[in-house]
Design a protein around this motif. Structure first.
Motif, mmCIF file in Angstrom:
data_model
loop_
_atom_site.group_PDB
_atom_site.id
_atom_site.type_symbol
_atom_site.label_atom_id
_atom_site.label_comp_id
_atom_site.label_asym_id
_atom_site.label_seq_id
_atom_site.Cartn_x
_atom_site.Cartn_y
_atom_site.Cartn_z
ATOM 1 N N HIS A 1 52.527 36.394 40.354
ATOM 2 C CA HIS A 1 51.269 37.135 40.364
ATOM 3 C C HIS A 1 50.845 37.453 41.798
ATOM 4 O O HIS A 1 50.342 38.542 42.086
ATOM 5 C CB HIS A 1 50.174 36.340 39.660
ATOM 6 C CG HIS A 1 50.327 36.268 38.177
ATOM 7 N ND1 HIS A 1 50.477 37.389 37.392
ATOM 8 C CD2 HIS A 1 50.350 35.217 37.327
ATOM 9 C CE1 HIS A 1 50.586 37.024 36.117
ATOM 10 N NE2 HIS A 1 50.512 35.720 36.059
ATOM 11 N N HIS A 2 51.039 36.493 42.699
ATOM 12 C CA HIS A 2 50.642 36.709 44.086
ATOM 13 C C HIS A 2 51.405 37.883 44.698
ATOM 14 O O HIS A 2 50.832 38.690 45.439
ATOM 15 C CB HIS A 2 50.911 35.448 44.910
ATOM 16 C CG HIS A 2 50.051 34.294 44.539
ATOM 17 N ND1 HIS A 2 50.209 33.035 45.084
ATOM 18 C CD2 HIS A 2 49.010 34.188 43.660
ATOM 19 C CE1 HIS A 2 49.309 32.210 44.564
ATOM 20 N NE2 HIS A 2 48.579 32.890 43.701
ATOM 21 N N VAL A 3 52.706 37.970 44.397
ATOM 22 C CA VAL A 3 53.511 39.063 44.941
ATOM 23 C C VAL A 3 52.996 40.409 44.438
ATOM 24 O O VAL A 3 52.921 41.389 45.190
ATOM 25 C CB VAL A 3 54.993 38.865 44.581
ATOM 26 C CG1 VAL A 3 55.807 40.100 44.906
ATOM 27 C CG2 VAL A 3 55.560 37.659 45.325
ATOM 28 N N LEU A 4 52.647 40.466 43.174
ATOM 29 C CA LEU A 4 52.118 41.710 42.623
ATOM 30 C C LEU A 4 50.803 42.095 43.290
ATOM 31 O O LEU A 4 50.586 43.256 43.643
ATOM 32 C CB LEU A 4 51.913 41.563 41.121
ATOM 33 C CG LEU A 4 53.165 41.361 40.269
ATOM 34 C CD1 LEU A 4 52.775 41.208 38.809
ATOM 35 C CD2 LEU A 4 54.134 42.507 40.437
ATOM 36 N N LEU A 5 49.931 41.121 43.488
ATOM 37 C CA LEU A 5 48.652 41.404 44.122
ATOM 38 C C LEU A 5 48.845 41.805 45.584
ATOM 39 O O LEU A 5 48.097 42.635 46.109
ATOM 40 C CB LEU A 5 47.744 40.178 44.025
ATOM 41 C CG LEU A 5 47.282 39.801 42.616
ATOM 42 C CD1 LEU A 5 46.444 38.535 42.662
ATOM 43 C CD2 LEU A 5 46.508 40.937 41.969
ATOM 44 N N ALA A 6 49.842 41.221 46.228
ATOM 45 C CA ALA A 6 50.129 41.587 47.611
ATOM 46 C C ALA A 6 50.546 43.042 47.719
ATOM 47 O O ALA A 6 50.143 43.758 48.642
ATOM 48 C CB ALA A 6 51.226 40.680 48.173
ATOM 49 N N ALA A 7 51.372 43.490 46.772
ATOM 50 C CA ALA A 7 51.771 44.896 46.763
ATOM 51 C C ALA A 7 50.576 45.793 46.461
ATOM 52 O O ALA A 7 50.408 46.864 47.067
ATOM 53 C CB ALA A 7 52.876 45.121 45.727
ATOM 54 N N LEU A 8 49.728 45.341 45.559
ATOM 55 C CA LEU A 8 48.605 46.163 45.121
ATOM 56 C C LEU A 8 47.549 46.324 46.213
ATOM 57 O O LEU A 8 46.948 47.401 46.362
ATOM 58 C CB LEU A 8 47.980 45.545 43.872
ATOM 59 C CG LEU A 8 46.977 46.367 43.088
ATOM 60 C CD1 LEU A 8 47.580 47.696 42.662
ATOM 61 C CD2 LEU A 8 46.508 45.574 41.867
ATOM 62 N N GLU A 9 47.328 45.285 47.021
ATOM 63 C CA GLU A 9 46.245 45.365 48.002
ATOM 64 C C GLU A 9 46.553 46.353 49.132
ATOM 65 O O GLU A 9 45.646 46.806 49.831
ATOM 66 C CB GLU A 9 45.940 43.976 48.574
ATOM 67 C CG GLU A 9 46.970 43.430 49.526
ATOM 68 C CD GLU A 9 46.573 42.059 50.080
ATOM 69 O OE1 GLU A 9 45.471 41.575 49.743
ATOM 70 O OE2 GLU A 9 47.358 41.479 50.839
ATOM 71 N N GLU A 10 47.817 46.703 49.322
ATOM 72 C CA GLU A 10 48.191 47.691 50.337
ATOM 73 C C GLU A 10 48.343 49.099 49.757
ATOM 74 O O GLU A 10 48.598 50.044 50.498
ATOM 75 C CB GLU A 10 49.514 47.302 50.982
ATOM 76 C CG GLU A 10 49.505 46.032 51.792
ATOM 77 C CD GLU A 10 50.844 45.813 52.468
ATOM 78 O OE1 GLU A 10 50.980 46.160 53.645
ATOM 79 O OE2 GLU A 10 51.754 45.299 51.785
ATOM 80 N N HIS A 11 48.206 49.220 48.451
ATOM 81 C CA HIS A 11 48.546 50.468 47.774
ATOM 82 C C HIS A 11 47.325 51.349 47.574
ATOM 83 O O HIS A 11 46.378 50.977 46.883
ATOM 84 C CB HIS A 11 49.169 50.130 46.416
ATOM 85 C CG HIS A 11 49.555 51.331 45.617
ATOM 86 N ND1 HIS A 11 50.544 52.213 46.010
ATOM 87 C CD2 HIS A 11 49.083 51.816 44.430
ATOM 88 C CE1 HIS A 11 50.671 53.166 45.111
ATOM 89 N NE2 HIS A 11 49.794 52.956 44.145
ATOM 90 N N PRO A 12 47.321 52.546 48.147
ATOM 91 C CA PRO A 12 46.197 53.466 47.905
ATOM 92 C C PRO A 12 46.310 54.074 46.506
ATOM 93 O O PRO A 12 47.377 54.540 46.093
ATOM 94 C CB PRO A 12 46.380 54.536 48.984
ATOM 95 C CG PRO A 12 47.844 54.530 49.293
ATOM 96 C CD PRO A 12 48.305 53.109 49.097
ATOM 97 N N THR A 13 45.240 54.040 45.761
ATOM 98 C CA THR A 13 45.243 54.586 44.402
ATOM 99 C C THR A 13 43.858 55.133 44.070
ATOM 100 O O THR A 13 42.840 54.621 44.553
ATOM 101 C CB THR A 13 45.651 53.520 43.376
ATOM 102 O OG1 THR A 13 45.665 54.090 42.057
ATOM 103 C CG2 THR A 13 44.723 52.323 43.410
ATOM 104 N N SER A 14 43.842 56.145 43.241
ATOM 105 C CA SER A 14 42.559 56.714 42.811
ATOM 106 C C SER A 14 41.965 55.937 41.643
ATOM 107 O O SER A 14 40.804 56.153 41.273
ATOM 108 C CB SER A 14 42.744 58.178 42.417
ATOM 109 O OG SER A 14 43.671 58.294 41.334
#
Length: 457
Positions: free
Chosen positions: A20-33
């Motif tokens: 889960h941490h890895v997924l959140l790490a990817a998500l926190e850098e990802h720009p999304t609308s």
């Protein structure tokens, strides 16, 4: 966040937080609308409450990550959650979902994520939870048609962070993903490919610097084989290992500690050398090492494609003890084709190594989905071997959950026997109950080999 478009509910269990941490790490850098909110649900009750709270205003994805032995218990929990809080979309990831995506759907999950999950989750968030056209998924549409979109694209390991800063949830740093040693009982090389991908020293150091800033003082690593860091093949790259450890020790500072070759990873026996251990002693705080032996039978080691012999195990233990380390040796009893002579050889080796001062971490073979031995008979141990193993345990020379694993192995084998094949009718059977020996990381042996992406860790 008020009025999010999407709520991500993490079924957050202690045994599998790293994925889960890895997924959140990817998500926190990802720009999304897409406006999204993340909820950590640490129990069945909390998951129900999170779904009910989100149902009034947003689409909800519940993210699950688990190993094959956990699947049956979690499928039962899933049914209770769905009954109490309908309307959410339940997404399963990890080594089990990758190996058995259709069975995962049949057990009640709505989507199975196949392979590494970072890019898959990012695409799901961008599309507001709609799986259409996203690579790395298996799901059924409203008409019941099965869709397989293949495995997600493999990215360089440093493409995404090892843990998220937003939520301040640290974990061991994944320094290597994939494994060139395609052991027949292990799920890792068949999920992540049989080659190494390493996180660069500079990227690892960035994580260590952030850990120090947040007050963390212990640095640990996730890797299927510690001394393979920086290597492309079976030959260790000690220069790369030393560069990594020196940088981490400098980064974590005088009050910090670096651990290498111990929990949650291991060292292959043929990699153990005086030179390697001097590097570990120079930079690391651990006084113990984990060595993956798996069997005392040359014939079984060869059949399992372990890539080392019994003498390598003896040599590794002697070197480790001579260099001042406490050695823990992983061994698996009941591997496919193991006969009484093979079992006796393993027991003899375990007794010999215990006499040298090592501790034996015992396992019983489990036929895990996605491996070449998925359809093998479950591991079992004859009464005499059980008595001998019990004596070692009473002496403090052996530890592990091998008794529970015997039962789990039989249940996994029963499920495999009912797996649909051409010409056979489909009969669904529950998989094994969970065995929360976290260091197995979802497989036999010591290393945290089932790591990365949606993979349970």
């Amino acid at each position: 966040m008020s009025n999010p478009d999407l709520v991500l509910v993490l079924r957050y269990r202690k045994a599998v937080t790293y994925g889960h941490h890895v997924l959140l790490a990817a998500l926190e850098e990802h720009p999304t609308s897409t406006r999204y909110e993340v909820v950590f649900a640490e129990s069945e009750k909390a998951t129900v409450a999170a779904i009910q709270a989100a149902a009034k205003s947003a689409k909800t994805l519940v993210l699950w990550s688990f190993y094959s032995p956990d699947a049956a218990a979690l499928a039962e929990e899933l049914q209770r959650i769905k009954a109490a809080a309908p309307g959410a979309v339940h997404v399963a990831g990890g080594v089990h979902a990758t190996a058995e995506p259709v069975r995962t759907l049949d057990a009640g999950w709505d989507i199975a994520a196949v392979g590494e999950g970072e890019s898959t989750l990012l695409n799901l968030v961008d599309q507001g939870g709609d799986p259409t056209g996203i690579q790395g998924l298996v799901y059924r549409d409203e008409q019941g048609t099965l869709h397989r979109t293949g495995k997600a694209q493999r990215e360089p390991l440093g493409r995404y962070r090892a843990f998220p800063l937003t939520y301040k949830r640290m974990n061991p740093i994944e320094i290597t993903r994939g494994c060139v040693y395609a052991c027949r009982f292990c799920q890792t090389p068949f999920m992540f490919s049989a080659k190494f991908r390493h996180r660069s020293v500079e990227n690892v150091r960035w994580h260590v610097d952030r850990m120090r800033e947040l007050g963390k003082r212990d640095v640990r690593f996730i890797t299927p084989t510690s001394l393979s860091y920086g290597a492309d093949d079976e030959e260790p790259n000690l220069a790369a290992v030393e560069e990594l450890l020196a940088s981490c020790k400098e980064g974590i500072g005088p009050g910090g500690r670096v651990f290498f070759g111990s929990f949650p990873s291991e060292i292959r026996p043929e990699h153990m050398s005086v030179a390697a251990l001097k590097v570990v002693k120079r930079y690391c705080a651990n006084d113990n090492l984990i060595v993956g032996a798996q069997s005392g039978s040359e014939r079984v080691l060869e059949a399992a494609k372990r890539g080392h012999d019994v003498e390598s195990v003896r040599r590794a233990v002697r070197i480790g003890i001579a260099e001042g380390f406490r050695i823990n040796v992983d061994m698996i009893f009941g591997m496919p084709g193991e006969d009484p002579e093979d079992a006796a050889a393993s027991l003899e080796l375990a007794t010999e190594l215990a006499g040298l001062g090592a501790r034996i971490h015992s396992h019983v073979f489990m036929p895990l989905p996605g491996t070449p031995w998925r359809d093998a008979a479950p591991g079992d141990v004859d009464p005499e071997t059980i008595r001998a193993v019990s004596r070692l345990a009473q002496q403090g020379a052996l530890y592990g959950h091998w008794e529970k694993q015997r039962a789990h192995a039989r249940e996994l084998a029963a499920a495999a026997a009912e797996r649909p094949r051409p010409g056979r009718s489909r009969t669904l059977l529950p998989l094994a109950q969970p065995d929360h020996d976290a260091r197995q990381a979802g497989e036999h042996g010591g290393g945290a080999c089932a790591n990365g992406g949606v993979a349970a860790r």
